[in-house]
Structure formats: structure tokens, C-alpha cells
Design a protein around this motif. Structure first.
Motif, mmCIF file in Angstrom:
data_model
loop_
_atom_site.group_PDB
_atom_site.id
_atom_site.type_symbol
_atom_site.label_atom_id
_atom_site.label_comp_id
_atom_site.label_asym_id
_atom_site.label_seq_id
_atom_site.Cartn_x
_atom_site.Cartn_y
_atom_site.Cartn_z
ATOM 1 N N VAL A 334 -0.655 -2.530 -10.305
ATOM 2 C CA VAL A 334 -0.537 -1.288 -9.537
ATOM 3 C C VAL A 334 -1.827 -1.020 -8.780
ATOM 4 C CG1 VAL A 334 -0.219 1.220 -9.693
ATOM 5 C CG2 VAL A 334 1.162 -0.312 -11.121
ATOM 6 N N ARG A 335 -2.961 -1.226 -9.442
ATOM 7 C CA ARG A 335 -4.253 -1.033 -8.780
ATOM 8 C C ARG A 335 -4.379 -1.947 -7.571
ATOM 9 N NH1 ARG A 335 -8.803 -1.121 -13.452
ATOM 10 N NH2 ARG A 335 -10.127 -1.460 -11.643
ATOM 11 N N GLN A 336 -4.027 -3.213 -7.756
ATOM 12 C CA GLN A 336 -4.155 -4.162 -6.660
ATOM 13 C C GLN A 336 -3.196 -3.814 -5.522
ATOM 14 O OE1 GLN A 336 -6.489 -6.634 -6.400
ATOM 15 N NE2 GLN A 336 -5.703 -6.739 -4.299
ATOM 16 N N LYS A 337 -1.974 -3.426 -5.866
ATOM 17 C CA LYS A 337 -0.982 -3.079 -4.851
ATOM 18 C C LYS A 337 -1.446 -1.881 -4.027
ATOM 19 C CE LYS A 337 3.805 -1.471 -4.383
ATOM 20 N NZ LYS A 337 5.035 -1.099 -5.127
ATOM 21 N N ASN A 338 -1.931 -0.833 -4.702
ATOM 22 C CA ASN A 338 -2.359 0.372 -3.988
ATOM 23 C C ASN A 338 -3.619 0.126 -3.173
ATOM 24 O OD1 ASN A 338 -0.202 1.600 -5.174
ATOM 25 N ND2 ASN A 338 -1.366 3.012 -6.436
ATOM 26 N N PHE A 339 -4.541 -0.667 -3.725
ATOM 27 C CA PHE A 339 -5.764 -0.982 -2.991
ATOM 28 C C PHE A 339 -5.425 -1.756 -1.714
ATOM 29 C CE2 PHE A 339 -9.597 -3.731 -2.393
ATOM 30 C CZ PHE A 339 -10.478 -2.719 -2.073
ATOM 31 N N THR A 340 -4.558 -2.739 -1.824
ATOM 32 C CA THR A 340 -4.147 -3.519 -0.657
ATOM 33 C C THR A 340 -3.407 -2.646 0.355
ATOM 34 O OG1 THR A 340 -3.940 -5.488 -2.055
ATOM 35 C CG2 THR A 340 -2.840 -5.548 0.083
ATOM 36 N N ARG A 341 -2.586 -1.755 -0.147
ATOM 37 C CA ARG A 341 -1.847 -0.845 0.736
ATOM 38 C C ARG A 341 -2.805 0.038 1.534
ATOM 39 N NH1 ARG A 341 1.464 4.087 -1.787
ATOM 40 N NH2 ARG A 341 1.945 5.236 0.123
ATOM 41 N N PHE A 342 -3.868 0.495 0.899
ATOM 42 C CA PHE A 342 -4.854 1.330 1.594
ATOM 43 C C PHE A 342 -5.591 0.524 2.661
ATOM 44 C CE2 PHE A 342 -9.348 2.828 1.696
ATOM 45 C CZ PHE A 342 -9.132 4.028 2.359
ATOM 46 N N ILE A 343 -6.043 -0.665 2.296
ATOM 47 C CA ILE A 343 -6.803 -1.491 3.231
ATOM 48 C C ILE A 343 -5.968 -1.845 4.462
ATOM 49 C CG2 ILE A 343 -7.867 -3.761 3.541
ATOM 50 C CD1 ILE A 343 -8.804 -3.643 0.685
ATOM 51 N N ASN A 344 -4.693 -2.147 4.249
ATOM 52 C CA ASN A 344 -3.850 -2.652 5.334
ATOM 53 C C ASN A 344 -3.033 -1.573 6.037
ATOM 54 O OD1 ASN A 344 -4.739 -5.257 4.700
ATOM 55 N ND2 ASN A 344 -3.076 -5.579 3.245
ATOM 56 N N SER A 345 -3.247 -0.316 5.684
ATOM 57 C CA SER A 345 -2.447 0.755 6.275
ATOM 58 C C SER A 345 -2.686 0.843 7.787
ATOM 59 C CB SER A 345 -2.793 2.099 5.632
ATOM 60 O OG SER A 345 -2.108 3.156 6.278
ATOM 61 N N PRO A 346 -1.624 0.763 8.603
ATOM 62 C CA PRO A 346 -1.792 0.836 10.063
ATOM 63 C C PRO A 346 -1.968 2.267 10.567
ATOM 64 C CG PRO A 346 0.513 0.554 9.521
ATOM 65 C CD PRO A 346 -0.227 0.528 8.215
ATOM 66 N N THR A 347 -1.710 3.247 9.711
ATOM 67 C CA THR A 347 -1.838 4.658 10.073
ATOM 68 C C THR A 347 -2.926 5.305 9.222
ATOM 69 O OG1 THR A 347 -0.117 5.239 8.471
ATOM 70 C CG2 THR A 347 0.589 4.786 10.735
ATOM 71 N N PRO A 348 -3.388 6.511 9.587
ATOM 72 C CA PRO A 348 -4.424 7.179 8.780
ATOM 73 C C PRO A 348 -4.029 7.255 7.306
ATOM 74 C CG PRO A 348 -4.127 8.357 10.834
ATOM 75 C CD PRO A 348 -3.051 7.306 10.787
#
Length: 646
Positions: A334-348
Motif C-alpha cells: 500500500v505504501r509503495q502504491k500510494n507513493f508511486t501514485r503521488f509521484i506519477n499524478s498528472p494533476t495537482p
């Protein structure tokens, strides 16, 4: 091939390092966009490559990772002959999974420019890779993370791939080094790196590090890298360094004093806001900064706070940004998934997190950091701020303070050579706006009792953290405005706590709730609550029907205790289901294996069992020796053996 950085006489030119860097390294740094070395790289790389022990303190975002990765790979690739199978040449220890993964990714990106290493790391699936000479020198790393794989899987991978560089968190590294099949002899082991060295001690890895160091040869090169080594230097210089060279790279402040410990591109500010306006102020901060921050980090003090605010803050902030939670009690995936989601987010996007994300993580695009709760440990303050303004990028950090005594925190930071200025954009919030935001959040909470429970736990955990602040003369529980904070948190009532026993105000916070009818959205949990209510009502009507130990307490209503009850029977059922599901998966996986694969698994399990038995025996012997008068550390031939961090 990428063009090499321009030659020159500058002390920060890549081709001016002595001893010289390999051509492929020059290609790599050029392709990564590094036209010249940062100050910390220019200072540390030549020393570490020249067989010096180093203690490096540099501001966050200054390029420390390459400062130790380049010397490590250069050293291993300049050996006279390839390393023997299952021998380790270098170890890099990190305090967190995220930072270890980040270091590993940078290392593999660097090695992608060295063909023999790249081929060993990522062999083609079709097996048509160009044949490498058996004697070709190469660097093969392995990433070891607790929680993502089992010790047996890590050992099996090590035996299969025979890596010579380990990047790991302390606990999982010790488990691997305990295997008799993993070798770190004097003849092959070259370098040990402790990244975020003081943080390793702060997180309580002292005993683990001691056990790791006992398994490593004393004749080695050791590097300690951190943004605040000086705060723990009295402890960490005892890890076996021999006359280490200390490298301190700081940023010149506006007054010409070289004691600023954050990047020059980072603007550090504070905002004084009344408790009732605290969370609404976050929305105003986001909208007042131009251009709109694309990557923002909100720091809070506890994991429970992250869980609760991740549900409440989106109701206040609106739909313009996505809020992503991350804390240390999340499962590794979960930590890795959320961290990756934050880094790769195309929107604010906003990362709502605890101090698990305050150190080491390289997120170069963070524009804004907001410390909703000032950290209990003041030295963590600069690490939080340093998530923004990395690699020369402009950034701003804001710490929220309540009016009154908390404003003394500004002077406190100045004394610690971490000055902060007022937030440059005026923010005006009316009580009516704050009440409207609170009402919006409360309407959502009233639809699901689970959110109420989270809020109660979050507020209690926040208070406990607040009461343990090291600057206790500034952050005092006696100064808390209980009613205003309760409304800011959108609570439906104040939880009962010893610290608030003197509070004589309205504990209901102006909210009338029919607690017996206040339901959980989860049907199973609501069913359990109703059953508990029914049992409590029957027990109250017939107090003689149950023994005293099972009779409801008259000190509080049964309906209030339900939300906090832990149904042991339900937990045991869920645990049993998980175990059965895991057993079925393991059975299916086993049946799908070939006879050879089954044999390898059995051998690996036997190895792990032997290691555990050996460690248990060593622990028993140490305890027995301690009872008999304590163990005595003996001096070696080449100096005093490591005695610990105390």
C-alpha cells in the motif's frame, strides 16, 4: 552515446575528479542531466574513491546519493579479478523501504550505462544476450525490503543471482547476513554506506546495526551520509571509522553566515492561524500560491491522524486536488502504491503523511510543504521542509502555529539556525467560513459512524504527540483551546481524556446526536453494534442473569462503548480466514512447481530454519554470559572493536 560534460579546470567538473571517473560514468551523469558536480559530490566522491572513511553532512536535495553510489561501483569495477560467487563487496543501509527503493533505482539507472552490469541485472527474456566473458567485472545489486518478500525468498534470489551489492533496510539485511551461504570476507568486502545515518539511530536500529557490524570485516571503507550528521555524531562515529574525513556542505544565508541547512531555493515560512481555522487555512494556502502547486506534502504527527484527515480534508479542500495518504503502518504494498501514485499524478496532488516521508525520499518536483503539526522532534523540522526546493527547484514550506505561546516557536527555530519568515500571502478566514467547513465535514461523518471512531482516535493520538513535544515550554497542553480544536477537527464530541478533565465547556461541541441510532455504513459492523446494544439492554434489565465480570458498567452507556469495543471473536474469525486463504494459495503454488523447484524450496527453508536456530542459540549464550557478569569486548589486532552507540 551521450556527449560528455565539457572539460574544464573547475573543481566541480566531472572529468576533473582524481582518481578519474570511467568513461561510462561520465556518459551516465551527462545523460541524467548533471552537467557538473554538486558541492557535496565534488567533496565526497574523490575522498571516498581514495580509500578514505567519510562523514558527510549536506543539505537535503544536494546529491548525496550519487556521492556514494559512484565510488561504490567504481571501486568494485576496478578490482583485479571478479568477486567470488555469493561474496558481497558493498552494502548500503537505509532507514526506510521507500529510501532503499529509491537508492536501488538510482543505482540500476547508473549501471544501465555499464553493459556487463546491465546485462546481468536485466537479461533478455529470449536468452539471446551477447555472451559476456566469465571474468568480466560487473556490479549486480539486490534490494532487500522487509514486508515485500520473505527472508527465504531473498535468500533464494541471492543464491541464484549472486549479487555483490546489497541495498537494504537494517532488519532484512541482518536476516540475510545471518545465512552461512552469504560471505563478507576481508578479501572481498570493500564499502559500507549508512544513508540518513542519524535517522537509523532515531528509529531504534541500534542493536540491529551492532549485529550487522559484527558480521563485517573491520578493514573496510565506511561512509556516513545525512542532512544532520552533527546531531548524532557523538554516537555514529563509533561504527568503525578510522580517522574519517568530515565533509560539511551548507548553504550561505542572506547575512553571509554559512549555517543554513536547507537549499537556497527553499523559502521557509510560518502562518499563525486560530485553531478553528486550521484546516480551512490549508485551502487558502493552496490557492494563494502562484503558480498552483502541482506536488504538495502535508505533514501530521500520527498515523491515526492520516487515516482520519484523508477522509475529512477532501471535503474541505474540494475536488481540485487529489489527496493521497501514506504512513508507516500501511502495508508495504500500500505504501509503495500510494507513493508511486503521488509521484506519477498528472494533476495537482497532496501527500498526507507522517515523518515516514520526511527523510531521504527524492521527489524533486515538490512545490509546497505544509507542517499541519510542528514535529515533536525539532531536528525533524528541516527534513520536512527539505522535501521542497530540491535540486535547485523553487519551493516553499509553511508551518502552522496557533496564536499565543506557540508563536515562540519562531524564535526557537532562529536559535537553532533555522529561521522562518511570515507566510508572504495574507489569509483572511471568518468564523462563519470555518463553521461552514466544519458542518460540511460533520454531515459526512454523521452518515458513517466509522469516521466518528477514526476522529476520536486521531484526536487522542494527536494530543499524546502534542504532550510529548520536546519544546514543552512552547507546546503546552494547558494552553489548548479544546472546543475550538474539536470543531476544527469536525468532531461530534470531545473524547474523554485525563488531559481535558479541567475543561468545563461544552463537550458535545454543539452537536446533538442520537447515539443509539448512529449507525455504521458497514452492514456487518452495524449488525455487531446492534447485537451488543441488545445484550447490554438485556443485561441491564436482568443484572442477576450474568456474573459481575460480564455485567455492563454503569459508568458509561453501553451505546457509547460499542464504537470502541474490540470484538475478539470476530477478529479471530477473520484471522483464521486469512490463514486458510494463505494456505490454499501456498498449496496451489506448491502443486504448480516442478520437482526441481520443490527441492530448491525445501533446501532454502532448511537454510532459514538453521539460521534461526543459530541466532537463537547465540542470543541464549549472550543472555547467559550477561547474567554471569556481562560480555566483554576484546581488542583486535588492528584497534579497538566496535563497542556500541552508547
Amino acid at each position: 552515446m551521450a556527449p560528455k560534460p565539457p572539460s574544464g579546470t573547475s573543481a566541480r567538473a566531472w572529468d576533473g575528479v582524481n582518481p578519474p571517473l570511467s568513461d561510462w560514468v561520465l556518459d551516465a551523469v551527462s545523460s541524467m542531466g548533471f552537467t557538473r558536480m554538486t558541492p557535496v559530490q565534488a567533496s565526497a566522491i574523490p575522498l571516498f574513491m581514495a580509500h578514505k572513511d567519510v562523514v558527510v553532512e549536506a543539505v537535503t536535495g544536494s546529491g548525496k546519493t550519487l556521492s556514494f553510489l559512484i565510488p561504490v561501483v567504481e571501486k568494485l569495477l576496478r578490482l583485479e579479478e571478479p568477486m567470488k560467487k555469493h561474496h558481497v563487496g558493498a552494502i548500503i543501509i537505509s532507514p526506510t523501504r521507500e529510501l532503499a527503493s529509491q537508492i536501488y533505482n538510482v543505482l540500476t539507472s547508473l549501471l544501465a550505462f555499464h553493459p556487463p552490469s546491465a546485462a546481468a541485472i536485466n537479461p533478455p527474456e529470449d536468452g539471446n544476450a551477447p555472451r559476456q566473458k566469465h571474468s568480466a567485472l560487473k556490479v549486480v545489486p539486490q534490494l532487500l525490503l522487509g514486508g515485500s518478500t520473505t527472508p527465504a525468498e531473498d535468500l533464494s534470489s541471492f543464491l541464484k543471482r549472486s549479487p555483490n551489492v546489497l541495498v537494504s533496510t537494517p532488519g532484512r539485511l541482518l536476516e540475510l547476513l545471518s545465512s552461512p551461504h552469504v560471505y563478507c570476507p576481508q578479501s572481498s568486502f570493500e564499502m559500507l554506506v549508512l544513508d540518513e545515518a542519524d535517522r537509523l539511530l532515531d528509529l531504534g536500529f541500534k542493536e540491529t546495526l551492532q549485529n550487522i557490524l559484527r558480521r563485517l570485516p573491520k578493514q573496510r571503507r565506511t561512509g556516513l551520509f545525512s542532512a544532520s550528521v552533527s546531531e548524532a555524531v557523538d554516537q555514529i562515529v563509533r561504527v568503525g571509522l578510522r580517522n574519517p574525513v568530515k565533509v560539511m556542505v551548507k548553504v550561505k544565508g542572506t547575512a553571509g553566515v554559512q549555517d543554513k541547512r536547507t537549499p537556497a531555493s527553499l523559502q521557509m515560512t510560518y502562518l499563525t492561524t486560530p485553531p478553528r481555522h486550521k484546516f480551512l487555512a490549508l485551502k487558502h494556502i493552496l490557492t494563494s500560491i502562484e503558480p498552483t502547486p502541482q506536488k504538495t506534502i502535508f505533514f501530521v504527527s500520527t498515523c491515526s491522524g492520516v487515516d482520519y484527515l484523508s477522509a475529512v480534508l477532501p471535503l474541505i479542500l474540494g475536488d481540485d486536488v487529489s489527496l493521497i495518504p501514506l504512513h508507516g503502518k500501511h502495508q508495504a504494498n500500500v505504501r509503495q502504491k500510494n507513493f508511486t501514485r503521488f509521484i506519477n499524478s498528472p494533476t495537482p496532488a497532496i501527500l498526507l503523511t507522517t515523518d515516514v516521508a520526511s527523510r531521504g525520499l527524492d521527489i524533486p518536483s515538490v512545490d509546497l510543504v505544509v507542517q499541519i503539526d510542528p514535529p515533536s522532534d525539532p531536528k525533524t523540522f528541516i527534513h520536512r521542509c527539505g522535501r521542497a526546493g530540491r535540486a535547485g527547484r523553487r519551493g516553499i514550506s509553511v508551518v502552522l502555529l496557533h496564536p499565543g505561546r506557540e508563536e515562540d516557536y519562531v524564535s526557537f527555530l532562529e536559535v537553532r539556525k533555522t529561521p522562518v519568515a511570515p507566510f508572504p500571502h495574507p489569509i483572511a478566514i471568518s468564523d462563519a467560513e470555518a463553521d461552514e467547513a466544519t458542518d460540511t465535514a460533520r454531515q459526512a461523518i454523521l452518515k458513517d459512524r466509522t469516521l466518528h471512531d477514526r476522529g476520536q482516535r486521531a484526536f487522542v493520538s494527536w494530543l499524546r504527540s502534542y504532550s510529548k513535544h520536546q519544546a514543552s515550554s512552547i507546546f503546552r497542553v494547558s494552553d489548548i483551546d479544546w472546543e475550538a480544536l474539536g470543531k476544527a477537527w469536525a468532531l461530534l464530541r470531545l473524547p474523554k481524556m485525563p488531559e481535558s478533565r479541567e475543561f468545563k465547556g461544552d463537550r458535545t461541541l454543539g452537536v446533538n446526536v442520537e447515539w443509539d441510532k448512529f449507525a455504521y455504513k458497514d452492514k456487518q459492523r452495524e449488525k455487531q453494534r446492534k447485537e451488543a446494544l441488545q445484550e447490554a439492554a438485556e443485561a441491564a434489565a436482568n443484572p442477576e442473569s450474568k456474573p459481575p465480570s460480564e455485567q455492563p458498567s454503569n459508568k458509561r452507556r453501553a451505546s457509547e462503548s460499542v464504537a470502541w469495543s474490540n470484538n475478539i471473536e470476530t477478529k479471530n474469525k477473520k484471522l483464521k480466514k486469512r490463514e486458510m486463504k494463505h494456505a490454499r494459495r501456498e498449496k496451489d503454488r506448491w502443486e504448480a512447481m516442478s520437482a526441481e523447484e520443490k527441492q530448491q524450496v525445501l533446501e532454502t527453508r532448511k537454510m532459514v530454519e538453521d539460521i534461526k536456530a543459530k541466532n537463537d542459540e547465540e542470543r541464549r549464550l549472550r543472555l547467559a554470559a550477561a547474567k554471569a557478569g556481562g560480555e566483554k569486548n576484546k581488542a583486535g589486532d588492528d584497534g579497538e572493536e566496535f563497542q556500541g552507540f552508547d
